[in-house]
Write a protein that holds these residues in place. Structure first.
Motif, short mmCIF file in Angstrom:
data_model
loop_
_atom_site.label_atom_id
_atom_site.label_comp_id
_atom_site.label_asym_id
_atom_site.label_seq_id
_atom_site.Cartn_x
_atom_site.Cartn_y
_atom_site.Cartn_z
N GLN A 235 0.18 -1.36 -0.10
CA GLN A 235 -0.49 -0.02 -0.13
C GLN A 235 0.80 1.02 -0.40
OE1 GLN A 235 -4.15 0.48 0.84
NE2 GLN A 235 -3.19 -1.49 0.05
N GLN A 237 0.83 5.71 0.91
CA GLN A 237 -0.21 6.37 1.71
C GLN A 237 0.05 7.80 1.59
OE1 GLN A 237 -0.14 5.63 5.98
NE2 GLN A 237 -0.88 3.86 5.58
N LYS A 239 1.18 9.82 2.83
CA LYS A 239 2.20 10.25 4.08
C LYS A 239 3.23 11.07 3.61
CE LYS A 239 3.26 8.56 8.14
NZ LYS A 239 5.07 8.76 8.77
N SER A 247 0.76 14.25 6.16
CA SER A 247 -1.03 13.87 5.46
C SER A 247 -2.03 13.93 5.65
CB SER A 247 -0.55 12.43 6.78
OG SER A 247 -0.77 12.68 8.12
N PRO A 261 -6.75 7.96 6.49
CA PRO A 261 -5.77 7.94 5.96
C PRO A 261 -5.65 7.68 4.16
CG PRO A 261 -4.58 6.61 7.96
CD PRO A 261 -6.17 6.69 7.96
N ALA A 263 -5.24 5.77 1.52
CA ALA A 263 -4.35 4.40 0.45
C ALA A 263 -4.38 4.07 -0.06
CB ALA A 263 -4.50 3.40 1.49
#
Length: 543
Positions: A235, A237, A239, A247, A261, A263
């Protein structure tokens, strides 16, 4: 604008959060971990990200690790270390493990055990299947040799993390190796954290891989851009560990908690339409990155609080929410989706504006009322505009207008004009008694106008394809010193001289001092600062 009702909230709440666009600032609910109504694919399938439940899942995964290692046929010196765990809505569990061999990390040894709701294992995904049984763990080559090899692999790099002994199992036959992390910059200027894996016997470079993942996305306003993301297993993200862990999360049109989040199984995000939930996230996440870079590269400021900590960006807040705001309580900025949830307020100068509220809070902490409130808002407009100039996006050419792309009023006009603030029908072009009684978004016009004049000068002109006309009080002529110098003056005044109660007279004194500090007392720059203030009816012309 007049169709939006004013909302009265306590002064303490005003100090804690600052709205960008409307006269009313929404009262924020106490943050919780609830994500009811989340519609992102990952969140729809798993538990709410409750820290207590995740901790329990991780604890359970840890308790099972020894039994699972045996059932998977791992050798005696191998151990499984629980890294992550989550549970689907139907009870299925997914337990992610790292692997060690004689207490050395195994690169490529990670695996995921999938369990049915009754606890029985249904399948296992492994990064590598090769056996480690009998592998020796005494290196023939010492760490300094590995470090020298790593530095040679990336020109101009420095050591980020000293060599550590590992087992390399990601490709080919497993071997004992050294892993060294060197830092530098990638060709496009992105920070580099290059991991160099060298064979501990031969010294050969087994693998080089970038620790900072650079993906791509297409936002509603920013267009197609590169993004710095984080990969965890299969995955990706939104971030950014290179910028303090910033993020982006999806609030799923809720108003509490920190959202889910973003993803993705690929490192491609959004399609440029408001209908794709990732598109607004691309705008906001990219805007946060450029704001971080602007402050770091322009003022050597390490994050909003100058403490290296990245802020959270939350998109898709509430339903039909036509605003965006900064909140110190969550150290985050939040964006609504606009009218009919089809016009997210994620333009890049909005991102810069919101994060600058945090900078102001961490420095002068200008009271969010009266003339100081106007200066608070103007600071966000000024430096948010500078973020837009810094980014210099083809899809959003920089200018001295605020929110020109978000079409807040439905007439495709900018929200605010720095060259002539009164063009919005509400803002003040220059100072007068009672200007502090205006809403702070309108009293900000005095300082916004000052900044434009100081940057570009008075009169009609075309800049970067945009036409401006900046009339002044008493017809005073102003010669601009350039936006970069003007920004330096404003930032120094904000961080060095402004206090919570600074008014426009105080701002004039502070910026003249700041210009003197930067360019010399009596310099052309200092004189033009005083001239630009006189042109908005604050003080007199310099002698």
């Amino acid at each position: 604008m007049s169709s939006h009702a004013r909302t009265r909230i306590p002064k303490a709440a005003i100090a804690a959060s600052a709205a960008l666009l409307l006269v009313g600032i929404p009262a924020l609910a106490q943050a919780t971990t609830s994500t009811a109504g989340t519609t992102t694919p990952a969140a729809a399938a798993v538990d709410s990200p409750n820290l207590a439940s995740r901790a329990q899942l991780l604890s359970d995964a840890g308790l099972q690790s020894a039994v699972l290692a045996t059932s998977l046929g791992l050798s005696g010196p191998e151990k499984l270390i629980a890294k992550d765990a989550f549970r689907d809505a139907d009870g299925t569990r997914h337990l992610r493990y790292e692997r060690t061999y004689r207490d050395l990390p195994v690169l490529g040894g990670d695996l995921i055990v999938h369990q049915a709701a009754n606890g029985s294992a249904t399948s296992v995904d492994r990064a590598a299947k090769a056996s480690l049984d009998g592998l020796a763990t005494t290196p023939a080559l010492a760490a300094p040799t590995a470090q020298a090899t790593a530095l040679a692999a990336e020109a101009g790099s420095t050591v980020q993390a000293a060599p550590r002994l590992v087992v390399w199992a990601a490709k080919g036959a497993p071997s004992l190796a050294w892993e060294t992390v060197v830092s530098g910059r990638q060709k496009d200027g992105t920070p580099s954290r290059l991991h160099v894996v060298t064979d501990a016997g031969s010294g050969a470079v087994l693998q080089k891989f970038e620790g900072i993942q650079t993906g791509s996305g297409k936002g509603v306003f920013v267009g197609s851009v590169d993004l710095t993301t984080t990969q965890s297993g299969t995955q990706y993200q939104l971030k950014d560990d290179s910028r303090g862990g910033q993020s982006a999360t999806d609030m799923a049109n809720g108003t509490s908690g920190n959202g889910t989040p973003f993803a993705n199984s690929t490192d491609k995000w959004g399609d440029g339409t408001a209908g794709n939930r990732e598109s607004a996230a691309v705008d906001a996440y990219f805007g946060a990155a450029k704001t971080w870079d602007f402050y770091k590269n322009t003022f050597k400021r390490n994050g909003i609080r100058n403490d290296g900590a990245g802020a959270l960006t939350r998109v898709h807040y509430d339903k039909g929410y036509v605003n965006a705001f900064w909140d110190d309580a969550c150290f985050c900025m939040t964006y609504g989706d606009g009218q009919r949830d089809s016009a997210p307020l994620t333009e890049i100068d909005v991102a810069g504006h919101e994060m600058t509220h945090g900078v102001t809070s961490a420095t002068a902490n200008l009271n969010y009322s009266g003339e100081s409130g106007g200066l608070n808002e103007a600071t966000s407009d000024i430096l948010g505009t500078m973020v837009e100039w810094y980014a210099n996006l083809p899809a959003n050419p920089p200018n001295y207008w605020i929110g020109e792309l978000i079409n807040l009023s439905g007439d495709h006009k900018p929200l605010r004009y720095m060259d002539q603030p009164s063009k919005d029908g509400n803002s003040a072009d220059s100072w007068s008694d009672g200007v502090g009684n205006l809403d702070v978004h309108y009293s900000s016009g005095v300082a916004n106008h000052f900044f434009y004049l100081l940057s570009e000068g008075s009169g009609s002109k075309s800049i970067n394809g945009f036409d401006y006309n900046s009339p002044t009080a008493n017809g005073i002529s102003v010669t601009g010193i350039g936006r970069d110098k003007a920004a330096q003056v404003w930032y120094r005044a904000l961080t060095t001289y402004f206090t919570s109660t600074t008014d426009y007279k105080g701002a004039r004194d502070a910026t003249v001092k700041a210009a003197g500090d930067l360019y010399g007392a009596g310099s052309t720059e200092a004189k033009q600062v005083a001239t630009a203030w006189a042109a908005v009816n604050v003080g007199s012309l310099p002698s």
